[in-house]
Design a protein around this motif. Sequence first.
Motif, PDB file in Angstrom:
ATOM      1  N   ALA A  54       0.830  -1.206   0.000  1.00 47.36           N
ATOM      2  CA  ALA A  54       0.000   0.000   0.000  1.00 47.36           C
ATOM      3  C   ALA A  54       0.864   1.256   0.000  1.00 47.36           C
ATOM      4  O   ALA A  54       0.561   2.241  -0.680  1.00 47.36           O
ATOM      5  CB  ALA A  54      -0.938  -0.005   1.213  1.00 47.36           C
ATOM      6  N   GLY A  55       1.952   1.223   0.773  1.00 46.18           N
ATOM      7  CA  GLY A  55       2.856   2.367   0.806  1.00 46.18           C
ATOM      8  C   GLY A  55       3.540   2.582  -0.530  1.00 46.18           C
ATOM      9  O   GLY A  55       3.757   3.723  -0.959  1.00 46.18           O
ATOM     10  N   LEU A  56       3.882   1.472  -1.208  1.00 45.72           N
ATOM     11  CA  LEU A  56       4.498   1.583  -2.527  1.00 45.72           C
ATOM     12  C   LEU A  56       3.516   2.199  -3.516  1.00 45.72           C
ATOM     13  O   LEU A  56       3.891   3.061  -4.325  1.00 45.72           O
ATOM     14  CB  LEU A  56       4.934   0.200  -3.006  1.00 45.72           C
ATOM     15  N   ALA A  57       2.258   1.780  -3.431  1.00 43.83           N
ATOM     16  CA  ALA A  57       1.238   2.328  -4.325  1.00 43.83           C
ATOM     17  C   ALA A  57       1.048   3.823  -4.090  1.00 43.83           C
ATOM     18  O   ALA A  57       0.916   4.600  -5.049  1.00 43.83           O
ATOM     19  CB  ALA A  57      -0.080   1.582  -4.128  1.00 43.83           C
ATOM     20  N   GLN A  58       1.036   4.226  -2.832  1.00 36.53           N
ATOM     21  CA  GLN A  58       0.891   5.655  -2.537  1.00 36.53           C
ATOM     22  C   GLN A  58       2.099   6.438  -3.036  1.00 36.53           C
ATOM     23  O   GLN A  58       1.958   7.536  -3.594  1.00 36.53           O
ATOM     24  CB  GLN A  58       0.707   5.871  -1.040  1.00 36.53           C
ATOM     25  N   SER A  59       3.290   5.876  -2.863  1.00 42.66           N
ATOM     26  CA  SER A  59       4.502   6.545  -3.345  1.00 42.66           C
ATOM     27  C   SER A  59       4.475   6.671  -4.868  1.00 42.66           C
ATOM     28  O   SER A  59       4.917   7.672  -5.432  1.00 42.66           O
ATOM     29  CB  SER A  59       5.742   5.765  -2.904  1.00 42.66           C
ATOM     30  N   TRP A  60       3.962   5.644  -5.530  1.00 45.91           N
ATOM     31  CA  TRP A  60       3.848   5.694  -6.992  1.00 45.91           C
ATOM     32  C   TRP A  60       2.974   6.872  -7.420  1.00 45.91           C
ATOM     33  O   TRP A  60       3.280   7.568  -8.386  1.00 45.91           O
ATOM     34  CB  TRP A  60       3.275   4.382  -7.514  1.00 45.91           C
ATOM     35  N   GLU A  61       1.870   7.076  -6.719  1.00 45.38           N
ATOM     36  CA  GLU A  61       0.978   8.178  -7.060  1.00 45.38           C
ATOM     37  C   GLU A  61       1.718   9.515  -7.006  1.00 45.38           C
ATOM     38  O   GLU A  61       1.459  10.416  -7.815  1.00 45.38           O
ATOM     39  CB  GLU A  61      -0.217   8.213  -6.097  1.00 45.38           C
ATOM     40  N   GLN A  62       2.636   9.638  -6.086  1.00 43.20           N
ATOM     41  CA  GLN A  62       3.387  10.891  -5.941  1.00 43.20           C
ATOM     42  C   GLN A  62       4.542  10.986  -6.920  1.00 43.20           C
ATOM     43  O   GLN A  62       4.880  12.071  -7.402  1.00 43.20           O
ATOM     44  CB  GLN A  62       3.912  11.013  -4.498  1.00 43.20           C
ATOM     45  N   LEU A  63       5.170   9.848  -7.235  1.00 42.38           N
ATOM     46  CA  LEU A  63       6.395   9.863  -8.038  1.00 42.38           C
ATOM     47  C   LEU A  63       6.169   9.556  -9.510  1.00 42.38           C
ATOM     48  O   LEU A  63       7.089   9.729 -10.321  1.00 42.38           O
ATOM     49  CB  LEU A  63       7.405   8.863  -7.470  1.00 42.38           C
ATOM     50  N   ALA A  64       4.991   9.088  -9.881  1.00 41.91           N
ATOM     51  CA  ALA A  64       4.730   8.691 -11.263  1.00 41.91           C
ATOM     52  C   ALA A  64       5.098   9.771 -12.283  1.00 41.91           C
ATOM     53  O   ALA A  64       5.645   9.446 -13.343  1.00 41.91           O
ATOM     54  CB  ALA A  64       3.271   8.270 -11.427  1.00 41.91           C
ATOM     55  N   PRO A  65       4.832  11.063 -12.009  1.00 38.97           N
ATOM     56  CA  PRO A  65       5.217  12.082 -12.992  1.00 38.97           C
ATOM     57  C   PRO A  65       6.721  12.119 -13.270  1.00 38.97           C
ATOM     58  O   PRO A  65       7.140  12.597 -14.326  1.00 38.97           O
ATOM     59  CB  PRO A  65       4.741  13.392 -12.344  1.00 38.97           C
ATOM     60  N   LEU A  66       7.534  11.622 -12.333  1.00 43.95           N
ATOM     61  CA  LEU A  66       8.985  11.589 -12.511  1.00 43.95           C
ATOM     62  C   LEU A  66       9.441  10.328 -13.242  1.00 43.95           C
ATOM     63  O   LEU A  66      10.628  10.173 -13.505  1.00 43.95           O
ATOM     64  CB  LEU A  66       9.682  11.680 -11.154  1.00 43.95           C
ATOM     65  N   ARG A  67       8.499   9.448 -13.565  1.00 45.53           N
ATOM     66  CA  ARG A  67       8.768   8.214 -14.301  1.00 45.53           C
ATOM     67  C   ARG A  67       9.906   7.397 -13.668  1.00 45.53           C
ATOM     68  O   ARG A  67      10.954   7.162 -14.289  1.00 45.53           O
ATOM     69  CB  ARG A  67       9.068   8.512 -15.772  1.00 45.53           C
ATOM     70  N   PRO A  68       9.702   6.942 -12.444  1.00 45.73           N
ATOM     71  CA  PRO A  68      10.738   6.131 -11.796  1.00 45.73           C
ATOM     72  C   PRO A  68      10.838   4.746 -12.428  1.00 45.73           C
ATOM     73  O   PRO A  68       9.867   4.234 -12.998  1.00 45.73           O
ATOM     74  CB  PRO A  68      10.235   6.021 -10.345  1.00 45.73           C
ATOM     75  N   TRP A  69      12.018   4.158 -12.349  1.00 42.65           N
ATOM     76  CA  TRP A  69      12.175   2.755 -12.722  1.00 42.65           C
ATOM     77  C   TRP A  69      11.649   1.900 -11.580  1.00 42.65           C
ATOM     78  O   TRP A  69      11.791   2.255 -10.403  1.00 42.65           O
ATOM     79  CB  TRP A  69      13.633   2.430 -12.998  1.00 42.65           C
TER      80      TRP A  69
END
Length: 216
Positions: A51-66
């Motif tokens: 769940a924490g990873l999913a929330q972090s994705w929501e915040q970081l997705a615009p930066l296109r993380p690997w």
Amino acid sequence: MTDHLLSGVLFAACLALFCWDQYRLYAVRYELAMLHRSTLRDSLTGIANRAGLAQSWEQLAPLRPWVVVVDLDGFKPVNDTHGHAAGDVVLTAVASRLRAVHGVAARLGGDEFAALLLDTNPATAARRLAAAIAAPVRLPSGVAVSVTASIGLAPASPAGLAAALADADAAMYRAKATRAGVVAFDPLRDDHTAPTADPRPLLRTRELAPTVGVSR
């Protein structure tokens, strides 16, 4: 008691009641925040959970993380030989090493971890992570044990976190099957077909090879 004194007492009582109500409100809000935070953290290691990873994705997705998936090699023998408490020590140590990534680290469950990498060179970052994971872990008994990692890398997917995790997981399976250490997702070589049997070989604790390459 004079009116002036009575007014002072009443004011002090109201102020005390107001402060107490504010304190209780703060305490409730703090407890709710902690409960929310705990639902995003792995209880054993303290890093993010799914769940924490999913929330972090929501915040970081615009930066296109690997997206990185890490599966430990040689973890089962540690559990079998030294007990589950020793296994917990190893998992906690691996999580601590994962915290060094430039991004967000998470434990998906068991001995599988993941990360969102914001590093400009994710392959190099993954190799550093593999080397860090391979460093010996000293158990409370004084015995040193080692595990290594099979790591799959995948770029951010327009389809979202689940799709990127599936890509990274497919690459991780190839890394494990070929003992390549670190593998970047290749749509021509990796697929997401669920195997009828677990293809992961029976593993044993071993030292990391001197050089961990990135295979494509």
